[in-house]
Design an enzyme around this catalytic site. Structure first.
Site, PDB file in Angstrom:
ATOM      1  N   HIS A   1      -1.083   9.356   1.272  1.00  0.00           N
ATOM      2  CA  HIS A   1      -2.287  10.192   1.369  1.00  0.00           C
ATOM      3  C   HIS A   1      -2.977   9.962   2.696  1.00  0.00           C
ATOM      4  CE1 HIS A   1      -3.557   6.325  -0.344  1.00  0.00           C
ATOM      5  NE2 HIS A   1      -4.718   6.527   0.262  1.00  0.00           N
TER       6      HIS A   1
ATOM      7  N   HIS B   1      -6.785  10.305   4.652  1.00  0.00           N
ATOM      8  CA  HIS B   1      -8.232  10.446   4.509  1.00  0.00           C
ATOM      9  C   HIS B   1      -8.742  11.391   5.596  1.00  0.00           C
ATOM     10  CE1 HIS B   1      -8.787   6.763   1.907  1.00  0.00           C
ATOM     11  NE2 HIS B   1      -7.614   6.487   2.451  1.00  0.00           N
TER      12      HIS B   1
END
Ligand code: AMP
Ligand code: ZN
Length: 114
Positions: free
Chosen positions: A100, A102
């Site tokens: 992932h 940010h």
């Protein structure tokens, strides 16, 4: 991955505040925002971290960065700027073992990153 928080969010088994979705990525607001705007872009294809990137196609990998830019634009961050962060492994304090990115913005950030 049965026992992965972000896989469960992608499937809709755990609720999220969705921002964006395409064939390869899913984006939602971070539950503990560290900046005024804090979103997460996750790959739909589960890999634990960037070190496993060889398991993604070039298309899937590129889709992550394209989604980061699309999300930033959708959230109104494109003009002022934003930071894209990927924590990979223990020293980076990665807490969720599913790739992932940010998206951090909505304010002036510090020059130093660590
Ligand atoms: P990292 O520390 O880079 O692995 O980032 C994991 C991020 O996931 C952290 O910023 C958490 O606040 C965020 N997070 C954990 N659980 C959830 C959740 N259920 N919904 C949204 N964000 C979450
Ligand atoms: Zn996963």
């Amino acid at each position: 991955m049965d026992d992965c928080l972000f896989c469960k969010i992608i499937k809709g088994d755990i609720p999220s505040n969705k921002i964006y979705e395409d064939e390869d990525t899913y984006a939602f607001f971070d539950i503990h925002p560290q900046t005024r705007v804090h979103a997460l872009v996750v790959s739909k294809h589960h890999i634990p971290d960037l070190g496993y990137n060889a398991e993604l196609s070039d298309h899937e990998l590129a889709a992550c960065l394209r989604a980061c830019a699309a999300v930033a634009t959708q959230l109104g961050l494109a003009q002022g700027g934003y930071r894209v962060v990927n924590n990979c492994g223990k020293d980076a304090c990665q807490t969720v073992q599913h790739l992932h990115f940010h998206i951090l913005g909505g304010q002036q950030m510090a020059e130093r990153m660590a």
